[in-house]
Motif scaffolding. Structure first.
Motif, PDB file in Angstrom:
ATOM      1  N   CYS A 136       3.277  -4.431 -19.039  1.00 40.64           N
ATOM      2  CA  CYS A 136       2.402  -3.597 -18.207  1.00 40.64           C
ATOM      3  C   CYS A 136       2.435  -3.962 -16.725  1.00 40.64           C
ATOM      4  O   CYS A 136       1.797  -3.277 -15.911  1.00 40.64           O
ATOM      5  CB  CYS A 136       0.958  -3.722 -18.709  1.00 40.64           C
ATOM      6  SG  CYS A 136       0.725  -3.142 -20.402  1.00 40.64           S
ATOM      7  N   ILE A 137       3.155  -5.009 -16.374  1.00 42.43           N
ATOM      8  CA  ILE A 137       3.086  -5.539 -15.010  1.00 42.43           C
ATOM      9  C   ILE A 137       3.407  -4.500 -13.928  1.00 42.43           C
ATOM     10  O   ILE A 137       2.637  -4.339 -12.978  1.00 42.43           O
ATOM     11  CB  ILE A 137       3.960  -6.794 -14.861  1.00 42.43           C
ATOM     12  CG1 ILE A 137       3.374  -7.939 -15.703  1.00 42.43           C
ATOM     13  CG2 ILE A 137       4.064  -7.221 -13.405  1.00 42.43           C
ATOM     14  CD1 ILE A 137       4.246  -9.184 -15.752  1.00 42.43           C
ATOM     15  N   PRO A 138       4.549  -3.774 -14.024  1.00 38.49           N
ATOM     16  CA  PRO A 138       4.819  -2.801 -12.951  1.00 38.49           C
ATOM     17  C   PRO A 138       3.777  -1.699 -12.867  1.00 38.49           C
ATOM     18  O   PRO A 138       3.415  -1.244 -11.772  1.00 38.49           O
ATOM     19  CB  PRO A 138       6.209  -2.253 -13.302  1.00 38.49           C
ATOM     20  CG  PRO A 138       6.415  -2.579 -14.736  1.00 38.49           C
ATOM     21  CD  PRO A 138       5.654  -3.823 -14.991  1.00 38.49           C
ATOM     22  N   TYR A 139       3.260  -1.260 -14.036  1.00 35.37           N
ATOM     23  CA  TYR A 139       2.203  -0.243 -14.041  1.00 35.37           C
ATOM     24  C   TYR A 139       0.934  -0.780 -13.385  1.00 35.37           C
ATOM     25  O   TYR A 139       0.306  -0.097 -12.574  1.00 35.37           O
ATOM     26  CB  TYR A 139       1.893   0.187 -15.481  1.00 35.37           C
ATOM     27  CG  TYR A 139       2.862   1.191 -16.039  1.00 35.37           C
ATOM     28  CD1 TYR A 139       2.752   2.548 -15.708  1.00 35.37           C
ATOM     29  CD2 TYR A 139       3.891   0.811 -16.890  1.00 35.37           C
ATOM     30  CE1 TYR A 139       3.636   3.486 -16.227  1.00 35.37           C
ATOM     31  CE2 TYR A 139       4.782   1.742 -17.413  1.00 35.37           C
ATOM     32  CZ  TYR A 139       4.650   3.073 -17.072  1.00 35.37           C
ATOM     33  OH  TYR A 139       5.529   3.996 -17.563  1.00 35.37           O
ATOM     34  N   CYS A 140       0.578  -1.991 -13.743  1.00 32.06           N
ATOM     35  CA  CYS A 140      -0.651  -2.585 -13.195  1.00 32.06           C
ATOM     36  C   CYS A 140      -0.577  -2.719 -11.680  1.00 32.06           C
ATOM     37  O   CYS A 140      -1.585  -2.537 -10.982  1.00 32.06           O
ATOM     38  CB  CYS A 140      -0.906  -3.948 -13.828  1.00 32.06           C
ATOM     39  SG  CYS A 140      -1.405  -3.855 -15.568  1.00 32.06           S
ATOM     40  N   ALA A 141       0.617  -3.042 -11.163  1.00 35.95           N
ATOM     41  CA  ALA A 141       0.787  -3.177  -9.715  1.00 35.95           C
ATOM     42  C   ALA A 141       0.493  -1.848  -9.020  1.00 35.95           C
ATOM     43  O   ALA A 141      -0.201  -1.804  -7.993  1.00 35.95           O
ATOM     44  CB  ALA A 141       2.202  -3.641  -9.392  1.00 35.95           C
ATOM     45  N   VAL A 142       1.020  -0.761  -9.598  1.00 41.11           N
ATOM     46  CA  VAL A 142       0.809   0.567  -8.998  1.00 41.11           C
ATOM     47  C   VAL A 142      -0.646   1.011  -9.151  1.00 41.11           C
ATOM     48  O   VAL A 142      -1.244   1.560  -8.220  1.00 41.11           O
ATOM     49  CB  VAL A 142       1.766   1.603  -9.628  1.00 41.11           C
ATOM     50  CG1 VAL A 142       1.494   2.999  -9.060  1.00 41.11           C
ATOM     51  CG2 VAL A 142       3.217   1.214  -9.363  1.00 41.11           C
TER      52      VAL A 142
ATOM     53  N   MET B 265       6.126   5.057  -7.273  1.00 40.11           N
ATOM     54  CA  MET B 265       6.079   5.851  -8.505  1.00 40.11           C
ATOM     55  C   MET B 265       7.446   6.339  -8.998  1.00 40.11           C
ATOM     56  O   MET B 265       7.745   6.227 -10.187  1.00 40.11           O
ATOM     57  CB  MET B 265       5.121   7.029  -8.329  1.00 40.11           C
ATOM     58  CG  MET B 265       3.653   6.658  -8.483  1.00 40.11           C
ATOM     59  SD  MET B 265       3.279   5.945 -10.111  1.00 40.11           S
ATOM     60  CE  MET B 265       3.663   7.334 -11.191  1.00 40.11           C
ATOM     61  N   PRO B 266       8.302   6.906  -8.135  1.00 37.57           N
ATOM     62  CA  PRO B 266       9.618   7.349  -8.631  1.00 37.57           C
ATOM     63  C   PRO B 266      10.450   6.215  -9.231  1.00 37.57           C
ATOM     64  O   PRO B 266      11.188   6.423 -10.202  1.00 37.57           O
ATOM     65  CB  PRO B 266      10.290   7.919  -7.373  1.00 37.57           C
ATOM     66  CG  PRO B 266       9.165   8.278  -6.460  1.00 37.57           C
ATOM     67  CD  PRO B 266       8.115   7.246  -6.712  1.00 37.57           C
TER      68      PRO B 266
ATOM     69  N   ASP C 197       0.824  -1.225   0.000  1.00 36.10           N
ATOM     70  CA  ASP C 197       0.000   0.000   0.000  1.00 36.10           C
ATOM     71  C   ASP C 197       0.851   1.264   0.000  1.00 36.10           C
ATOM     72  O   ASP C 197       0.538   2.264   0.647  1.00 36.10           O
ATOM     73  CB  ASP C 197      -0.961   0.019   1.209  1.00 36.10           C
ATOM     74  CG  ASP C 197      -1.983  -1.112   1.158  1.00 36.10           C
ATOM     75  OD1 ASP C 197      -2.255  -1.605   0.040  1.00 36.10           O
ATOM     76  OD2 ASP C 197      -2.499  -1.506   2.213  1.00 36.10           O
ATOM     77  N   MET C 198       1.944   1.232  -0.774  1.00 35.70           N
ATOM     78  CA  MET C 198       2.839   2.381  -0.876  1.00 35.70           C
ATOM     79  C   MET C 198       3.061   2.767  -2.341  1.00 35.70           C
ATOM     80  O   MET C 198       4.193   2.893  -2.812  1.00 35.70           O
ATOM     81  CB  MET C 198       4.178   2.063  -0.197  1.00 35.70           C
ATOM     82  CG  MET C 198       4.052   1.705   1.272  1.00 35.70           C
ATOM     83  SD  MET C 198       5.617   1.146   1.997  1.00 35.70           S
ATOM     84  CE  MET C 198       6.570   2.671   1.957  1.00 35.70           C
ATOM     85  N   PRO C 199       1.960   2.980  -3.094  1.00 40.30           N
ATOM     86  CA  PRO C 199       2.125   3.304  -4.520  1.00 40.30           C
ATOM     87  C   PRO C 199       2.846   4.630  -4.755  1.00 40.30           C
ATOM     88  O   PRO C 199       3.553   4.781  -5.759  1.00 40.30           O
ATOM     89  CB  PRO C 199       0.681   3.353  -5.040  1.00 40.30           C
ATOM     90  CG  PRO C 199      -0.139   3.680  -3.824  1.00 40.30           C
ATOM     91  CD  PRO C 199       0.542   2.960  -2.705  1.00 40.30           C
TER      92      PRO C 199
ATOM     93  N   LYS D 256      11.844   5.976 -13.049  1.00 44.31           N
ATOM     94  CA  LYS D 256      13.253   5.725 -13.362  1.00 44.31           C
ATOM     95  C   LYS D 256      13.411   4.461 -14.195  1.00 44.31           C
ATOM     96  O   LYS D 256      14.263   4.386 -15.089  1.00 44.31           O
ATOM     97  CB  LYS D 256      14.070   5.616 -12.076  1.00 44.31           C
ATOM     98  CG  LYS D 256      15.563   5.616 -12.326  1.00 44.31           C
ATOM     99  CD  LYS D 256      16.350   5.744 -11.022  1.00 44.31           C
ATOM    100  CE  LYS D 256      17.859   5.778 -11.310  1.00 44.31           C
ATOM    101  NZ  LYS D 256      18.658   5.905 -10.068  1.00 44.31           N
ATOM    102  N   MET D 257      12.586   3.466 -13.907  1.00 45.85           N
ATOM    103  CA  MET D 257      12.611   2.226 -14.693  1.00 45.85           C
ATOM    104  C   MET D 257      12.258   2.515 -16.142  1.00 45.85           C
ATOM    105  O   MET D 257      12.887   2.004 -17.071  1.00 45.85           O
ATOM    106  CB  MET D 257      11.635   1.209 -14.089  1.00 45.85           C
ATOM    107  CG  MET D 257      11.643  -0.155 -14.762  1.00 45.85           C
ATOM    108  SD  MET D 257      10.404  -1.271 -14.026  1.00 45.85           S
ATOM    109  CE  MET D 257      10.743  -2.776 -14.953  1.00 45.85           C
TER     110      MET D 257
END
Length: 210
Positions: free
Chosen positions: A183-189, A168-169, A162-164, A173-174
């Motif tokens: 899309c996996i990292p985006y979907c997680a956030v 984000m930073p 629960d620390m989106p 950077k990624m």
């Protein structure tokens, strides 16, 4: 084999030793270790890591550390073995010991991205998110460049915690490093923001993903 007057080779010893270790048969394992020492037979890194884990899971923390030091001080441990030992301690929540193994690896200049992965994973077991982020940030000072797996893992860890906003930073950077391939990292956030009821932020990240 002995009854048939056949001399067990190193592979035979290691196979039996590994079997004892995964079943936590400490006394039998130690008897076999003594016999191997008497014969001058080396224990490979894979078996060494399994025995460290055996001692940890048997609640023999001090003995596990003595066992680790035996191989660390020999100078023959590779990066994979250090990582396995960090993971063995970290999985059981022994963060102090995991850090000590990490520092031992750093001292002998064998740090790789793998040690950072498992140490970050260890911190997350006890929900030490800030320490995980600090360690990630220190990687380049040790001449270790975070890879796609490093970024993706940390982002998903933070998102699941629960620390989106903190994630984000790292996502930015990624992206700037050209490491985003799906899309996996985006979907997680996005999911994390949605879970917190912050739908506008979730939509913003979705637009960035598109």
């Amino acid at each position: 084999m002995k009854e048939a007057c056949l001399e067990p080779d190193p592979v035979s010893y290691r196979t039996l030793l590994y079997a004892y270790s995964v079943r936590h048969i400490v006394s039998k394992a130690e008897e076999l270790i003594s016999e191997m020492d008497e014969r001058g037979l080396e224990i490979d890194e894979f078996t060494h890591s399994a025995l460290t884990r055996m001692y940890i899971e048997a609640g023999m923390l001090e003995k596990s550390w003595v066992w680790f030091l035996r191989f660390h001080l020999s100078g023959k441990m590779g990066s994979d073995c250090y990582s396995a030992n960090i993971d063995a301690y970290g999985e059981r929540g022994h963060i102090l010991e995991a850090e000590k193994v990490f520092n031992c690896c750093r001292e002998v200049k064998k740090l790789s991205v793998l040690e950072f992965h498992v140490m970050i994973k260890s911190y997350v077991v006890d929900k030490h998110y800030s320490r995980a982020c600090q360690l990630f940030g220190s990687a380049e000072s040790h001449s270790v460049i975070p890879d796609r797996c490093s970024y993706s893992s940390l982002i998903q860890i933070l998102a699941s915690g629960d620390m989106p906003h903190t994630a984000m930073p790292y996502l930015k950077k990624m992206q700037e490093s050209g490491l985003v391939r799906d899309c996996i990292p985006y979907c997680a956030v996005i999911s994390s923001f949605a879970k917190l009821g912050q739908l506008e932020r979730a939509e913003e990240v979705y637009k960035q993903m598109v």
